[in-house]
Motif scaffolding. Structure first.
Motif, PDB file in Angstrom:
ATOM      1  N   LEU A  50       4.887  -8.845   5.815  1.00 45.13           N
ATOM      2  CA  LEU A  50       4.987  -6.604   5.752  1.00 45.13           C
ATOM      3  C   LEU A  50       3.421  -6.433   5.300  1.00 45.13           C
ATOM      4  O   LEU A  50       2.628  -7.175   5.189  1.00 45.13           O
ATOM      5  N   ARG A  51       2.742  -5.102   6.650  1.00 47.10           N
ATOM      6  CA  ARG A  51       1.544  -4.944   6.652  1.00 47.10           C
ATOM      7  C   ARG A  51       1.419  -3.281   5.846  1.00 47.10           C
ATOM      8  O   ARG A  51       2.961  -2.219   6.279  1.00 47.10           O
ATOM      9  N   LYS A  52       0.842  -2.858   5.926  1.00 44.99           N
ATOM     10  CA  LYS A  52      -0.044  -1.412   6.208  1.00 44.99           C
ATOM     11  C   LYS A  52      -0.795  -1.861   5.948  1.00 44.99           C
ATOM     12  O   LYS A  52      -2.400  -2.104   5.593  1.00 44.99           O
ATOM     13  N   PRO A  53      -2.045  -0.693   7.250  1.00 47.86           N
ATOM     14  CA  PRO A  53      -3.251  -0.637   7.423  1.00 47.86           C
ATOM     15  C   PRO A  53      -4.006   0.096   6.259  1.00 47.86           C
ATOM     16  O   PRO A  53      -5.217  -0.418   6.401  1.00 47.86           O
ATOM     17  N   SER A  54      -3.631   1.067   4.943  1.00 47.59           N
ATOM     18  CA  SER A  54      -4.330   1.284   4.368  1.00 47.59           C
ATOM     19  C   SER A  54      -4.002   1.648   3.150  1.00 47.59           C
ATOM     20  O   SER A  54      -3.009   2.468   3.235  1.00 47.59           O
ATOM     21  N   VAL A  55      -3.844   0.790   2.297  1.00 46.91           N
ATOM     22  CA  VAL A  55      -3.390   1.352   1.114  1.00 46.91           C
ATOM     23  C   VAL A  55      -4.161   1.803  -0.039  1.00 46.91           C
ATOM     24  O   VAL A  55      -4.614   2.320  -0.390  1.00 46.91           O
ATOM     25  N   HIS A  56      -3.033   2.509  -0.537  1.00 47.48           N
ATOM     26  CA  HIS A  56      -3.514   3.673  -1.803  1.00 47.48           C
ATOM     27  C   HIS A  56      -3.016   3.118  -3.157  1.00 47.48           C
ATOM     28  O   HIS A  56      -2.136   2.532  -3.088  1.00 47.48           O
ATOM     29  N   ILE A  57      -4.152   3.579  -4.302  1.00 48.02           N
ATOM     30  CA  ILE A  57      -2.770   3.479  -5.319  1.00 48.02           C
ATOM     31  C   ILE A  57      -1.831   2.949  -6.026  1.00 48.02           C
ATOM     32  O   ILE A  57      -0.975   2.185  -6.297  1.00 48.02           O
ATOM     33  N   SER A  58      -1.401   4.153  -5.433  1.00 51.54           N
ATOM     34  CA  SER A  58       0.709   4.422  -5.994  1.00 51.54           C
ATOM     35  C   SER A  58       1.002   3.143  -4.994  1.00 51.54           C
ATOM     36  O   SER A  58       2.742   3.136  -5.464  1.00 51.54           O
ATOM     37  N   ASP A  59       0.713   2.088  -4.399  1.00 55.34           N
ATOM     38  CA  ASP A  59       1.015   1.384  -3.356  1.00 55.34           C
ATOM     39  C   ASP A  59       1.324  -0.098  -4.647  1.00 55.34           C
ATOM     40  O   ASP A  59       1.950  -0.958  -4.579  1.00 55.34           O
ATOM     41  N   THR A  60       0.566   0.314  -5.645  1.00 60.83           N
ATOM     42  CA  THR A  60       1.017  -0.596  -7.029  1.00 60.83           C
ATOM     43  C   THR A  60       2.083  -0.870  -7.238  1.00 60.83           C
ATOM     44  O   THR A  60       2.941  -0.132  -7.722  1.00 60.83           O
ATOM     45  N   ALA A  61       3.467  -2.214  -7.221  1.00 58.28           N
ATOM     46  CA  ALA A  61       4.220  -2.237  -7.219  1.00 58.28           C
ATOM     47  C   ALA A  61       4.425  -3.800  -6.801  1.00 58.28           C
ATOM     48  O   ALA A  61       3.982  -4.500  -6.159  1.00 58.28           O
ATOM     49  N   GLU A  62       6.031  -4.258  -7.396  1.00 50.34           N
ATOM     50  CA  GLU A  62       6.612  -5.669  -6.659  1.00 50.34           C
ATOM     51  C   GLU A  62       7.210  -5.705  -5.599  1.00 50.34           C
ATOM     52  O   GLU A  62       8.035  -4.568  -5.363  1.00 50.34           O
ATOM     53  N   TYR A  63       6.880  -6.620  -4.612  1.00 50.09           N
ATOM     54  CA  TYR A  63       7.737  -5.999  -3.238  1.00 50.09           C
ATOM     55  C   TYR A  63       8.560  -7.411  -3.214  1.00 50.09           C
ATOM     56  O   TYR A  63       7.544  -8.766  -3.096  1.00 50.09           O
ATOM     57  N   PHE A  64       9.826  -7.629  -2.496  1.00 50.12           N
ATOM     58  CA  PHE A  64      10.448  -8.753  -2.205  1.00 50.12           C
ATOM     59  C   PHE A  64      11.140  -8.185  -1.299  1.00 50.12           C
ATOM     60  O   PHE A  64      11.466  -7.248  -0.935  1.00 50.12           O
ATOM     61  N   CYS A  65      11.057 -10.151  -0.484  1.00 50.26           N
ATOM     62  CA  CYS A  65      11.430  -9.810   0.581  1.00 50.26           C
ATOM     63  C   CYS A  65      12.779 -10.726   0.446  1.00 50.26           C
ATOM     64  O   CYS A  65      13.003 -11.298   0.001  1.00 50.26           O
ATOM     65  N   ALA A  66      13.860 -10.145   1.274  1.00 50.13           N
ATOM     66  CA  ALA A  66      15.819 -10.301   0.994  1.00 50.13           C
ATOM     67  C   ALA A  66      15.658 -11.445   2.858  1.00 50.13           C
ATOM     68  O   ALA A  66      15.429 -10.597   3.596  1.00 50.13           O
ATOM     69  N   VAL A  67      17.212 -11.833   2.449  1.00 52.24           N
ATOM     70  CA  VAL A  67      17.891 -12.390   4.119  1.00 52.24           C
ATOM     71  C   VAL A  67      19.226 -12.248   3.566  1.00 52.24           C
ATOM     72  O   VAL A  67      19.656 -12.297   2.742  1.00 52.24           O
ATOM     73  N   PHE A  71       4.425   1.409   5.777  1.00 49.65           N
ATOM     74  CA  PHE A  71       4.913  -0.363   6.134  1.00 49.65           C
ATOM     75  C   PHE A  71       5.600  -0.171   7.057  1.00 49.65           C
ATOM     76  O   PHE A  71       6.483   0.508   7.549  1.00 49.65           O
ATOM     77  N   GLU A  72       5.127  -1.323   7.656  1.00 47.46           N
ATOM     78  CA  GLU A  72       5.719  -2.116   8.899  1.00 47.46           C
ATOM     79  C   GLU A  72       5.639  -3.561   8.635  1.00 47.46           C
ATOM     80  O   GLU A  72       4.753  -4.031   7.717  1.00 47.46           O
ATOM     81  N   ALA A  73       7.146  -4.361   9.336  1.00 47.12           N
ATOM     82  CA  ALA A  73       6.941  -5.034   9.811  1.00 47.12           C
ATOM     83  C   ALA A  73       6.981  -6.590  10.587  1.00 47.12           C
ATOM     84  O   ALA A  73       8.087  -5.715  11.456  1.00 47.12           O
ATOM     85  N   GLU A  74       6.612  -7.471  10.971  1.00 49.49           N
ATOM     86  CA  GLU A  74       6.709  -7.532  12.030  1.00 49.49           C
ATOM     87  C   GLU A  74       7.950  -9.118  12.173  1.00 49.49           C
ATOM     88  O   GLU A  74       7.563 -10.222  11.471  1.00 49.49           O
ATOM     89  N   PHE A  75       9.148  -9.260  12.655  1.00 43.79           N
ATOM     90  CA  PHE A  75       9.959 -10.760  12.235  1.00 43.79           C
ATOM     91  C   PHE A  75       9.306 -11.383  13.829  1.00 43.79           C
ATOM     92  O   PHE A  75       9.476 -10.843  14.802  1.00 43.79           O
ATOM     93  N   ASN A  76       9.453 -12.931  13.254  1.00 47.44           N
ATOM     94  CA  ASN A  76       8.728 -13.695  14.342  1.00 47.44           C
ATOM     95  C   ASN A  76       9.371 -14.613  14.322  1.00 47.44           C
ATOM     96  O   ASN A  76       9.950 -15.443  13.098  1.00 47.44           O
ATOM     97  N   LYS A  77      10.764 -14.485  14.907  1.00 45.04           N
ATOM     98  CA  LYS A  77      12.063 -16.002  14.396  1.00 45.04           C
ATOM     99  C   LYS A  77      11.878 -17.673  15.168  1.00 45.04           C
ATOM    100  O   LYS A  77      11.824 -18.171  13.764  1.00 45.04           O
ATOM    101  N   SER A  78      10.540 -17.483  15.852  1.00 47.13           N
ATOM    102  CA  SER A  78       9.074 -19.099  15.493  1.00 47.13           C
ATOM    103  C   SER A  78       9.665 -19.070  14.670  1.00 47.13           C
ATOM    104  O   SER A  78       9.309 -20.378  14.613  1.00 47.13           O
ATOM    105  N   GLN A  79       8.354 -19.110  13.588  1.00 42.52           N
ATOM    106  CA  GLN A  79       7.682 -18.740  13.018  1.00 42.52           C
ATOM    107  C   GLN A  79       8.878 -18.691  11.341  1.00 42.52           C
ATOM    108  O   GLN A  79       8.179 -18.708  10.653  1.00 42.52           O
ATOM    109  N   THR A  80      10.078 -18.230  11.781  1.00 37.47           N
ATOM    110  CA  THR A  80      10.698 -17.966  10.781  1.00 37.47           C
ATOM    111  C   THR A  80      10.045 -16.888   9.500  1.00 37.47           C
ATOM    112  O   THR A  80      10.161 -17.188   8.351  1.00 37.47           O
ATOM    113  N   SER A  81       9.387 -16.333  10.295  1.00 38.42           N
ATOM    114  CA  SER A  81       8.511 -15.404   8.496  1.00 38.42           C
ATOM    115  C   SER A  81       8.495 -13.485   9.254  1.00 38.42           C
ATOM    116  O   SER A  81       9.452 -13.488  10.155  1.00 38.42           O
ATOM    117  N   PHE A  82       8.350 -13.018   7.999  1.00 35.67           N
ATOM    118  CA  PHE A  82       8.419 -11.395   8.095  1.00 35.67           C
ATOM    119  C   PHE A  82       7.533 -11.105   7.450  1.00 35.67           C
ATOM    120  O   PHE A  82       8.017 -10.383   6.567  1.00 35.67           O
TER     121      PHE A  82
END
Lengths: 117, 112
Positions: free
Chosen positions: A76-93, A63-74
């Protein structure tokens, strides 16, 4: 006060497809940003974090993520997912210098990623 | 290195009873945090303890309380349990909250 909005509550995707989980934040101070993953009946595991420096952050499990200050975004990306990536994902500050936000991570509502075969 | 450990893993209590949940932080971590994860409500911050003192508290009634011991382990106490207290209670520890937490696996509390 700080807040986190995860724009998708559920994201279905097929195995080996790319995925992006979206996160926007608001804060009146400089922030540190995190993505955590929670597998069923488990606690939260840190995927990656942005503290400073390069805006592209690489984490565990591809996994990787890009911080964009002007858009206040963060997002999360993955180029190719697997069955094992099935889960709940939480962003936090974090980063509150005082007041009610001091010491705590503020979490988004979570995005359930379901990877289909 | 042992992670954050919580006990018990599961618990069933009756309305009106009291419960104590326990947490041992990662060795060297002085801060302990408690979160409630109830169905449909996301992760809600409960309490932060550091060096034995309560440093911050979330928007929960006083029947939620806790303490931190000299060895930095912590207890969360909930009095007069209500049905809506049913949740996964997560403990986390850190050296500095700005760099994120390490979570335990949680205690699943069911109030009937």
């Amino acid at each position: 006060a700080q807040s986190v909005t995860q724009l998708d509550s559920q994201v279905p995707v097929f195995e080996e497809a790319p995925v992006e989980l979206r996160c926007n934040y608001s804060s009146s101070v400089s922030v540190y940003l995190f993505w955590y993953v929670q597998y069923p009946n488990q606690g939260l595991q840190l995927l990656l974090k942005y503290l400073s420096g390069s805006t592209l952050v690489k984490g565990i499990n591809g996994f990787e993520a890009e911080f964009n200050k002007s858009q206040t975004s963060f997002h999360l990306r993955k180029p190719s997912v697997h069955i094992s990536d099935t889960a709940e994902y939480f962003c936090a500050v974090s980063g509150g210098a005082g007041g009610t936000s001091y010491g705590k991570l503020t979490f988004g509502q979570g995005t359930i990623l379901t990877v289909h075969p | 290195e042992a992670g954050v450990t919580q006990s018990p893993t599961h618990l069933i209590k009756t309305r009106g009873q009291q419960v104590t949940l326990r947490c041992s932080p990662i060795s060297g971590h002085t801060s302990v945090y408690w979160y409630q994860q109830a169905l449909g409500l996301g992760l809600q911050f409960l309490l932060w303890y550091d060096e034995g003192e309560e440093r911050n508290r979330g928007n929960f009634p006083p029947r939620f309380s806790g303490r931190q011991f000299p060895n930095y382990s912590s207890e969360l106490n909930v009095n007069a349990l209500e049905l809506e207290d049913s949740a996964l209670y997560l403990c986390a520890s850190s050296l500095d909250f700005n760099y994120g937490y390490t979570f335990g696996s949680g205690t699943r509390l069911t109030v009937v």
